[in-house]
Scaffold this active site. Structure first.
Site, PDB file in Angstrom:
ATOM      1  N   LYS A  52       0.785   7.653  -2.182  1.00 43.28           N
ATOM      2  CA  LYS A  52      -0.184   8.229  -3.121  1.00 43.28           C
ATOM      3  C   LYS A  52      -1.498   8.552  -2.394  1.00 43.28           C
ATOM      4  O   LYS A  52      -2.076   9.624  -2.582  1.00 43.28           O
ATOM      5  CB  LYS A  52      -0.416   7.287  -4.303  1.00 43.28           C
ATOM      6  N   GLN A  96      -1.058  -0.244  -9.641  1.00 41.89           N
ATOM      7  CA  GLN A  96       0.361  -0.198  -9.270  1.00 41.89           C
ATOM      8  C   GLN A  96       1.115  -1.342  -9.945  1.00 41.89           C
ATOM      9  O   GLN A  96       0.713  -2.496  -9.851  1.00 41.89           O
ATOM     10  CB  GLN A  96       0.488  -0.290  -7.736  1.00 41.89           C
ATOM     11  N   ASP A 119      -1.864   7.554 -15.045  1.00 41.01           N
ATOM     12  CA  ASP A 119      -0.466   7.110 -15.138  1.00 41.01           C
ATOM     13  C   ASP A 119       0.096   7.325 -16.548  1.00 41.01           C
ATOM     14  O   ASP A 119       1.307   7.221 -16.755  1.00 41.01           O
ATOM     15  CB  ASP A 119      -0.333   5.617 -14.771  1.00 41.01           C
TER      16      ASP A 119
HETATM   17  C1  BQF Z   1      12.504   9.999  -3.116  1.00 39.49           C
HETATM   18  C2  BQF Z   1       8.477   3.236  -8.752  1.00 39.49           C
HETATM   19  C3  BQF Z   1       9.888   1.553  -9.716  1.00 39.49           C
HETATM   20  C4  BQF Z   1       8.789   0.737  -9.956  1.00 39.49           C
HETATM   21  C5  BQF Z   1       7.519   1.175  -9.622  1.00 39.49           C
HETATM   22  C6  BQF Z   1      10.036   9.773  -3.412  1.00 39.49           C
HETATM   23  C7  BQF Z   1       9.080   7.922  -4.619  1.00 39.49           C
HETATM   24  C8  BQF Z   1      10.350   7.391  -4.764  1.00 39.49           C
HETATM   25  C9  BQF Z   1      11.460   8.060  -4.270  1.00 39.49           C
HETATM   26  C10 BQF Z   1       7.882   7.238  -5.160  1.00 39.49           C
HETATM   27  C11 BQF Z   1       8.251   4.514  -8.096  1.00 39.49           C
HETATM   28  C12 BQF Z   1       9.398   5.418  -7.779  1.00 39.49           C
HETATM   29  C13 BQF Z   1       6.957   4.871  -7.720  1.00 39.49           C
HETATM   30  C14 BQF Z   1      11.307   9.245  -3.592  1.00 39.49           C
HETATM   31  C15 BQF Z   1       6.641   6.126  -6.979  1.00 39.49           C
HETATM   32  C16 BQF Z   1       8.938   6.804  -7.408  1.00 39.49           C
HETATM   33  O1  BQF Z   1      12.418  10.735  -2.123  1.00 39.49           O
HETATM   34  O2  BQF Z   1      13.534   9.927  -3.784  1.00 39.49           O
HETATM   35  C17 BQF Z   1       8.927   9.126  -3.937  1.00 39.49           C
HETATM   36  O3  BQF Z   1       6.921   7.109  -4.444  1.00 39.49           O
HETATM   37  N1  BQF Z   1       7.831   6.747  -6.464  1.00 39.49           N
HETATM   38  C18 BQF Z   1       5.884   3.978  -8.036  1.00 39.49           C
HETATM   39  O4  BQF Z   1       4.729   4.243  -7.737  1.00 39.49           O
HETATM   40  O5  BQF Z   1       6.137   2.834  -8.672  1.00 39.49           O
HETATM   41  C19 BQF Z   1       7.371   2.415  -9.015  1.00 39.49           C
HETATM   42  C20 BQF Z   1       9.745   2.791  -9.116  1.00 39.49           C
END
Ligand code: BQF
Length: 291
Positions: A52, A96, A119
């Site tokens: 991010k 987060q 968010d």
């Molecule tokens: C990809 C997230 C569960 C709990 C909290 C690219 C992300 C993921 C996969 C990513 C996620 C999941 C995020 C891919 C942010 C998605 O190439 O497939 C990017 O950064 N995510 C999060 O901030 O918190 C989570 C999943």
């Protein structure tokens, strides 16, 4: 069969946001700002927060990442959120998730000013989403909607089956898709852990959205030929053939389901990258920018 390229579309969106950020700065002297709060040292959370921050940097968005120990008290965390609520340089705030057990997640979410809720987890944002008022859509549902639009997959009049009812994905995507709006207007079913025969429902889906959190939960026999399949799962499984010993998979048995789907999102490279792009879009919006 079309493999929906979330990486490509997310890059297009980031390019659009980047151009809008430049324009905003030159015309109005405003630089969008995002505050990211990371509690503890969960490796997945650290990786998400890092990407991010990196996206902000690439797009010319000002960002502050505050990493605090898992032992931080709830009241100290709430004070930190308040500090960003009152910070004029900061237009968007995200904490987060998940948070350590001694902290009430809902209380933290509700302390974020709804005007800075990039968010889209604040009850005010969710309430507005549900009644069709413009607001911050949470990044994953928003990313799914953008993928459908940019691949010209119009859900209007189609049966969308969402598997999973989380507050982050299942409930909001179902509520966006059911709105009487362009690129929505779908007939929506939500299947979940209380559903006896998941397959009975998934087989009826024109568009199937899997947000379950279990590898290979959706198999070929559960999918109607020609359906569009959106895989929201991010599951890390053991794989001795990779450098790290693990690999990312979705909730869908991709190799087999792709044989009968008309379009399908891969994992990685599908919905995941879109979440980062839509967070950037929301931060631009929070600063008063538009695309
Ligand atoms: C990809 C997230 C569960 C709990 C909290 C690219 C992300 C993921 C996969 C990513 C996620 C999941 C995020 C891919 C942010 C998605 O190439 O497939 C990017 O950064 N995510 C999060 O901030 O918190 C989570 C999943």
């Amino acid at each position: 069969m079309v493999i929906i390229d979330g990486k490509k579309i997310s890059q297009e969106i980031k390019d659009e946001v980047k151009a809008a950020v430049i324009k905003m700065k030159s015309e109005r002297g405003i630089v969008p700002g995002l505050a990211v709060i990371l509690v503890g040292e969960n490796p997945a959370s650290q990786a998400y927060v890092k990407s991010k921050g990196k996206a902000c940097e690439e797009l010319g968005i000002y960002s502050v990442t505050e990493q605090v120990p898992a032992t931080i008290s709830e009241s100290d965390l709430l004070s930190m959120v308040e500090r960003f609520n009152n910070d004029k340089k900061i237009h968007g705030i995200l904490v987060q998730l998940p948070l350590p057990k001694h902290i009430d997640e809902q209380k933290v979410i509700e302390t974020i000013s709804p005007a800075k809720d990039v968010d889209g987890f604040h009850p005010i944002s969710i309430g507005k989403l549900m009644i069709g008022i413009d607001t911050f859509y949470s990044a994953t549902p928003y990313g799914i909607m953008e993928l459908l639009k940019r691949y010209k997959i119009n859900p209007s009049g189609k049966h969308v089956v969402v598997v999973g009812r989380s507050n982050i994905v299942g409930k909001p995507i179902a509520n966006i898709l059911v709105q009487k709006k362009e690129w929505a207007n779908a007939i929506v079913t939500i299947a979940h852990t209380g559903t006896k025969d998941i397959s009975y429902y998934t087989k009826q889906a024109d568009i199937l959205i899997a947000a379950i959190g279990k590898p290979n939960a959706i198999t070929k026999d559960m999918v109607k030929p020609g359906a569009v399949v959106i895989d929201v799962g991010i599951n890390r499984i053991d794989d001795a053939t990779t450098k790290t010993g693990t690999r990312l998979v979705g909730d869908v048995d991709f190799e087999n389901v792709k044989e009968i789907a008309s379009a399908i999102t891969p994992v990685p490279g599908g919905v995941g990258p879109m979440t980062i792009a839509m967070l950037m879009m929301n931060t631009l919006k929070a600063a008063g920018g538009k695309i």
